[in-house]
Design a protein around this motif. Sequence first.
Motif, short mmCIF file in Angstrom:
data_model
loop_
_atom_site.label_atom_id
_atom_site.label_comp_id
_atom_site.label_asym_id
_atom_site.label_seq_id
_atom_site.Cartn_x
_atom_site.Cartn_y
_atom_site.Cartn_z
N GLY A 8 1.03 -1.35 -0.11
CA GLY A 8 0.01 -0.01 0.12
C GLY A 8 0.92 1.47 -0.03
N GLY A 9 2.09 1.26 0.03
CA GLY A 9 2.99 2.30 0.00
C GLY A 9 2.79 3.22 -1.24
N PHE A 34 5.66 0.90 12.60
CA PHE A 34 6.87 1.78 12.59
C PHE A 34 7.11 2.30 11.37
N ARG A 35 7.80 3.35 11.78
CA ARG A 35 8.51 4.24 10.50
C ARG A 35 10.07 4.65 10.63
N THR A 88 7.25 11.15 5.28
CA THR A 88 8.07 10.33 4.17
C THR A 88 9.03 9.44 5.05
N ALA A 89 8.98 8.13 4.85
CA ALA A 89 9.69 7.15 5.61
C ALA A 89 9.36 5.60 4.84
N GLN A 118 7.45 1.85 1.27
CA GLN A 118 7.89 3.23 1.26
C GLN A 118 6.64 4.12 1.08
N VAL A 119 6.64 5.17 1.86
CA VAL A 119 5.79 6.33 1.70
C VAL A 119 6.56 7.53 1.51
#
Length: 123
Positions: A8-9, A34-35, A88-89, A118-119
């Motif tokens: 889903g990122g 977590f990120r 962003t992470a 990744q987002v």
Amino acid sequence: QVQLVESGGGSVQAGGSLRLSCTASRITNRMTWFRQAPGKEREGVASIHTDTGSIYYADSVNGRFTISQDNAKNTLYLQMSSLKPEDTAMYYCAADLTFSTVPWGALRRYNYWGQGTQVTVSS
């Protein structure tokens, strides 16, 4: 043993939304998102107890992110809204099978981790 698979990122503009999913191979106890941003420590974002439903959020995402679960599918979700560039992470889901009293945001509580998704939020 638990296998966790995130999805889903992606990339989105600031103010947009994304939904992350994490499917577990079996029932767990507490599951947490977590990120980790480049050059920063991994931090807890949101957590849910799969049995009691108790939920915790980091202050930085409270009111913008929503954690939920579908127990029938052993799937954890993170609905992210009003995204900011600082969100962003790489996002990871983690699972705890024990009745630990270690705080939900502590990395050492979790023995099982997904591979991450990744987002990226652009301004």
